[in-house]
Design a protein around this motif. Structure first.
Motif, PDB file in Angstrom:
ATOM      1  N   LEU A   1       9.634  13.928   1.411  1.00 27.36           N
ATOM      2  CA  LEU A   1       9.145  15.036   0.583  1.00 27.36           C
ATOM      3  C   LEU A   1       7.623  15.049   0.541  1.00 27.36           C
ATOM      4  O   LEU A   1       7.002  16.116   0.614  1.00 27.36           O
ATOM      5  CB  LEU A   1       9.694  14.922  -0.836  1.00 27.36           C
ATOM      6  CG  LEU A   1      11.185  15.143  -1.067  1.00 27.36           C
ATOM      7  CD1 LEU A   1      11.477  15.230  -2.557  1.00 27.36           C
ATOM      8  CD2 LEU A   1      11.676  16.389  -0.351  1.00 27.36           C
TER       9      LEU A   1
ATOM     10  N   GLU B   1       4.996  18.105   1.419  1.00 29.65           N
ATOM     11  CA  GLU B   1       4.578  18.789   0.196  1.00 29.65           C
ATOM     12  C   GLU B   1       3.465  19.807   0.439  1.00 29.65           C
ATOM     13  O   GLU B   1       3.578  20.985   0.053  1.00 29.65           O
ATOM     14  CB  GLU B   1       4.122  17.777  -0.859  1.00 29.65           C
ATOM     15  CG  GLU B   1       3.720  18.456  -2.161  1.00 29.65           C
ATOM     16  CD  GLU B   1       3.129  17.512  -3.190  1.00 29.65           C
ATOM     17  OE1 GLU B   1       2.794  18.000  -4.288  1.00 29.65           O
ATOM     18  OE2 GLU B   1       2.990  16.305  -2.902  1.00 29.65           O
TER      19      GLU B   1
ATOM     20  N   ILE C   1      16.272  21.637   1.558  1.00 25.99           N
ATOM     21  CA  ILE C   1      16.763  20.273   1.386  1.00 25.99           C
ATOM     22  C   ILE C   1      18.245  20.310   1.017  1.00 25.99           C
ATOM     23  O   ILE C   1      18.625  20.940   0.026  1.00 25.99           O
ATOM     24  CB  ILE C   1      15.984  19.545   0.272  1.00 25.99           C
ATOM     25  CG1 ILE C   1      14.474  19.606   0.532  1.00 25.99           C
ATOM     26  CG2 ILE C   1      16.450  18.101   0.149  1.00 25.99           C
ATOM     27  CD1 ILE C   1      13.649  19.192  -0.667  1.00 25.99           C
TER      28      ILE C   1
ATOM     29  N   TYR D   1      12.741  23.989  -1.156  1.00 27.38           N
ATOM     30  CA  TYR D   1      11.724  23.029  -1.588  1.00 27.38           C
ATOM     31  C   TYR D   1      10.462  23.729  -2.090  1.00 27.38           C
ATOM     32  O   TYR D   1       9.937  23.396  -3.170  1.00 27.38           O
ATOM     33  CB  TYR D   1      11.390  22.093  -0.430  1.00 27.38           C
ATOM     34  CG  TYR D   1      10.406  20.983  -0.736  1.00 27.38           C
ATOM     35  CD1 TYR D   1      10.271  20.460  -2.017  1.00 27.38           C
ATOM     36  CD2 TYR D   1       9.618  20.439   0.282  1.00 27.38           C
ATOM     37  CE1 TYR D   1       9.383  19.431  -2.280  1.00 27.38           C
ATOM     38  CE2 TYR D   1       8.724  19.408   0.029  1.00 27.38           C
ATOM     39  CZ  TYR D   1       8.602  18.917  -1.251  1.00 27.38           C
ATOM     40  OH  TYR D   1       7.706  17.892  -1.517  1.00 27.38           O
TER      41      TYR D   1
END
Length: 211
Positions: free
Chosen positions: A76, A80, A92, A110
């Motif tokens: 992640l 990001e 995800i 996400y």
């Protein structure tokens, strides 16, 4: 008359701004608009812009400075910034057990969750990113209950011969989450080994603007 094309935060002081406009003339002439680019930025406007820039620093990434102890959190963190800036749009897939020990799964947008959730608590390990019935697609395996919701980034195409599909709203490309199928143009499928969940797969879609 306001200098709309002038950016005050580039200069440390109003005097530095005036000096940059014209070193050959007096600062008062520049301030009155007799020379320079033709756009006038008065002292009050300069100080207001500089104050606004100081009061609104660029938001740092939630993953920065965190000790990431699991592959999922590291995955992640790697994605990001690109999801916040719109360079990629990741979906995800998480299969997990809820607080009632029921097996649940969801496809999570996400980039959208980054705008609605506090990811500081996820990256620090205080909370876990969990499937919700408001995600793109949610399924409770024990109760045989499913829901689907389009997000700002994806349209859900649930009733299709190819199975569950997601259409990116920016470039209209289709993401196929069937593990045996081609995931789609500009999309990669990455299984993630993790101790936090039963199963995790991340679909990374590179967004092509204007296509």
């Amino acid at each position: 008359m306001a200098g709309r094309g002038l950016q005050s935060p580039l200069f440390s002081s109003y005097e530095a701004f005036l000096g940059a406009q014209s070193e050959a003339v007096g600062w008062q002439l520049v301030e009155l608009g007799f020379c320079g680019s033709g756009d006038v930025l008065w002292r009050e406007e300069f100080e207001a812009q500089a104050g606004l820039a100081a009061a609104s620093p660029q938001k740092s990434l939630a993953s920065v400075g965190k000790e990431l102890k699991d592959n999922f959190l590291r995955a992640l963190a790697e994605r990001e910034e690109a999801n916040r800036t719109g360079k990629i749009s990741s979906i995800i897939f998480i299969r997990d057990r809820n607080s009632h020990h029921q097996e649940v799964s969801a496809y999570i947008d996400y980039a959208h969750r980054l705008t609605t959730d506090d990811f500081e608590v996820y990256f620090s390990g205080k909370k876990r990113l969990s499937p919700r019935n408001t995600d793109l697609s949610f399924y409770n395996w024990d109760r045989n209950v499913s829901t689907s919701h389009s997000s700002p980034n994806y349209q859900v195409i649930a009733e299709n011969a190819c199975g569950l599909l997601f259409k990116n709203k920016s470039d209209r490309k289709i993401i196929n989450v069937d593990p045996k199928a081609y995931p789609g143009d500009n999309t990669t499928r990455t299984p993630v080994e993790t101790d936090l969940y039963l199963h995790v797969v991340i679909y990374d879609h590179i967004v092509r603007r204007g296509t």
